[in-house]
Enzyme design. Structure first.
Site, PDB file in Angstrom:
ATOM      1  N   SER B  22      22.933  37.590  37.638  1.00 26.49           N
ATOM      2  CA  SER B  22      23.886  37.841  38.476  1.00 26.49           C
ATOM      3  C   SER B  22      24.986  36.005  38.860  1.00 26.49           C
ATOM      4  CB  SER B  22      23.770  38.458  39.736  1.00 26.49           C
ATOM      5  OG  SER B  22      24.629  38.502  40.807  1.00 26.49           O
ATOM      6  N   ASN B 129      20.932  41.154  46.782  1.00 30.15           N
ATOM      7  CA  ASN B 129      20.746  40.175  46.906  1.00 30.15           C
ATOM      8  C   ASN B 129      20.721  39.541  48.502  1.00 30.15           C
ATOM      9  OD1 ASN B 129      21.867  37.498  46.945  1.00 30.15           O
ATOM     10  ND2 ASN B 129      23.736  37.224  46.899  1.00 30.15           N
ATOM     11  N   CYS B 132      21.987  34.787  48.819  1.00 31.52           N
ATOM     12  CA  CYS B 132      23.096  34.000  48.461  1.00 31.52           C
ATOM     13  C   CYS B 132      22.838  32.686  49.533  1.00 31.52           C
ATOM     14  CB  CYS B 132      24.137  35.185  48.635  1.00 31.52           C
ATOM     15  SG  CYS B 132      25.964  33.409  47.991  1.00 31.52           S
ATOM     16  N   GLY B 220      20.056  25.128  37.218  1.00 29.48           N
ATOM     17  CA  GLY B 220      19.732  24.173  36.112  1.00 29.48           C
ATOM     18  C   GLY B 220      18.582  24.443  35.697  1.00 29.48           C
ATOM     19  N   GLY B 247      16.640  28.119  36.336  1.00 31.75           N
ATOM     20  CA  GLY B 247      16.258  26.866  35.317  1.00 31.75           C
ATOM     21  C   GLY B 247      15.850  27.723  33.507  1.00 31.75           C
TER      22      GLY B 247
END
Lengths: 245, 304
Positions: B22, B129, B132, B220, B247
């Site tokens: 997402s 979620n 966030c 990442g 990641g």
């Protein structure tokens, strides 16, 4: 959108900390002026968005300023090196909106994307005046290139060392330049000043820190009179009337 | 021999475990011209709230070693546009698992949005979620306490009669297993983990934060080992299926996540540097399975 591995043909300084990089490779995804490419830089996670300065069937030319580590890595590229880029990103300048006489305003490296635009306007037989603004004479670049394609070129420098002293808007104020439509690219304060000083319709190319560069991460959204817009996908070129300063 | 990449999430068959996460793939539609969406096992859509949101001011993105920060702030057109326009448009071109990602600032908002998603025919799964980290006063409070996470889970389970609920967990907690168990006990059908890690960068020339929001979520390649560890811990502590996220950049990472216990694997930030990474991973998986003597991906889930 197409990922292309280009070969560097040339990467030479054009002005202090500003380089012109000519690349050979598949340019089929690049349609017209105003677009940008997302250049992958070794050692950096995100790609760097750089506007298309010039483009033909086999070569792509970028003019970029070294503003950080990513562009510094790019400036070290030598002829023969490879550069990977996502091509065919962003919308474009609208050449058809200009009735007869175009005014092109570039601030610093913001002059870069106006060159391909000027070639397109020239091909349509439109008259062109180009005003380029810089801090000082040593930074002046691309004036000859614009002149060679038939544009009337004016220079403004902040210290007065070349052309008119002051901003591109000072050139407009002091000289009687005929135009019925404008195109601008440069730092935000310049674009804001241009949009309030000029009363004809026109469009500006914006810059923003980007994530994906292709419209799906919503990292570069701005508020406009038509609601949120993505600089990378709905722009980078926006009509003057659409923008909120 | 033909490799079996398919997996099953709460009775829903995915042709492969690869799912764009997402927020890193829009509503799928943005990429439909550039790649064949139908090679993807599922798509987790951009986080959606009750009302349309513009999100945070720019800059919203900052580059980092091995990853990036984002503080987009849940820009989205609102739940009505999601169920009436985005999902029907995507359904026309995509036959895989459509996952609606729901965010909220109150239990009421979660209930309202999930109830609408629950009755939307194009949606296969709902991902909630609760993690966030970008929005002031937002989801963070729910995702960082076991009691609050359980409360959201129970609230949305109460209004969802048709669809399975995955709770997407925040990694910015002391003990993610405690939160995962609380969600499972409150009735969650599955868990997605992890969301981004709260981070920050400073522009040393300007002496100010790079992000207008000051802080943002780090994601990442750099978070992969941490995310993998959390997936391993949670998958071994809970019975419900887990979608591993954090990641992932290549087929190898997908296999690692699955061995750690993930049934499906989400790919996030990598999409932003390489929009073709998900199809590339799907293409890469069979040869890697061949090397590792894996016939069916289902066989390796949680084997470590």
């Amino acid at each position: 959108m197409k990922e292309v591995t280009f070969t560097v043909l040339e990467n030479s300084p054009l002005a202090p900390r500003t380089f012109r990089m000519k690349l050979a490779g598949d340019t089929s995804a690049i349609r017209c002026s105003g677009e940008f490419v997302q250049v992958a830089v070794e050692g950096k996670f995100l790609r760097r968005p750089i506007s298309v300065h010039d483009c033909d069937w086999e070569t792509l030319t970028l003019v970029y300023k070294v503003v950080g580590e990513g562009t510094a890595v790019l400036s070290a590229k030598r002829p023969g090196d490879r550069v990977r880029a996502l091509t065919g990103l962003g919308n474009s300048f609208d050449v058809d909106s200009c009735p007869h006489k175009a005014l092109l305003l570039g601030g610093g490296v913001g002059a870069a994307p106006l060159y391909l635009l000027a070639k397109e306007l020239c091909a349509q037989g439109k008259e062109m005046t180009v005003i380029l603004g810089f801090n000082t004479a040593s930074e002046v670049m691309l004036a000859d290139e614009f002149e060679q394609i038939g544009a009337d070129v004016h220079i403004a420098t902040m210290d007065g060392s070349a052309g008119t002293r002051g901003f591109v808007t000072d050139v407009l104020r002091l000289k009687n330049i005929p135009y019925d439509y404008f195109y601008a690219c440069g730092p935000k304060p310049m674009l804001k000043a241009v949009c309030s000083a000029i009363h004809t319709p026109g469009e500006v190319s914006l810059e923003e820190r980007m994530g994906c560069g292709a419209g799906f991460c919503y990292g570069c959204s701005i508020q406009t009179k038509n609601g949120p817009r993505r600089v990378c996908k709905d722009g980078p070129v926006f009509k003057k009337e659409e923008l909120i300063w | 021999m033909v490799k079996d990449l398919s997996v099953e999430l709460c009775g829903i068959r995915l042709k492969n475990p690869v799912v764009p996460a997402s927020g890193t793939f829009g509503f799928g539609l943005e990429l439909s011209d550039s790649l064949d969406l139908n090679v993807l096992g599922g798509i987790s859509l951009k986080g959606t709230t009750r009302e349309a949101r513009y999100g945070n001011p720019t800059p919203r993105i900052a580059d980092c070693p091995a990853g990036m920060l984002n503080a987009v702030g849940l820009q989205n057109p609102g739940i009505d546009v999601l169920v009436q326009e985005k999902v029907p448009a995507l359904r026309k071109i995509y036959d895989g698992c459509v996952i609606a990602n729901i965010s909220g600032f109150s239990l009421d908002e979660y209930r309202h949005c999930c109830a609408l998603a629950d009755t939307c025919p194009g949606i296969d799964l709902i991902e909630v979620n609760i993690s966030c980290p970008n929005v002031h006063g937002g989801g963070m409070a729910f995702g960082t306490s076991a009691a609050a996470a359980a409360e959201v889970t129970a609230a949305v389970k109460e209004v969802c009669r048709n669809k399975r609920i995955f709770i997407k967990l925040s990694p910015n907690v002391t003990d993610i297993v405690e939160i995962a168990r609380a969600c499972e006990d409150a009735g969650a059908d599955g868990l997605t983990l992890v969301n981004t890690f709260l981070g920050m960068r400073i522009d040393i020339a300007r002496r100010s934060p790079v992000l207008a929001n000051k802080m943002g979520g780090y994601s990442g390649a750099g978070i992969f080992p941490i995310a993998l560890r959390m997936v391993y811990q949670v998958a071994h502590a809970c019975r419900i299926p887990v979608m591993g996220c954090g990641g992932v950049t290549c087929a190898r990472d997908v296999i690692e996540m699955m061995m750690a216990g993930a049934t499906a694997v989400q790919v996030g930030a990598e999409n932003l540097r390489n929009p073709f990474v998900c199809p590339e991973i799907v293409e890469e998986l069979p040869s890697l399975m061949e090397q590792l003597h894996i016939e069916s991906l289902r066989d390796i889930i949680g084997t470590v």
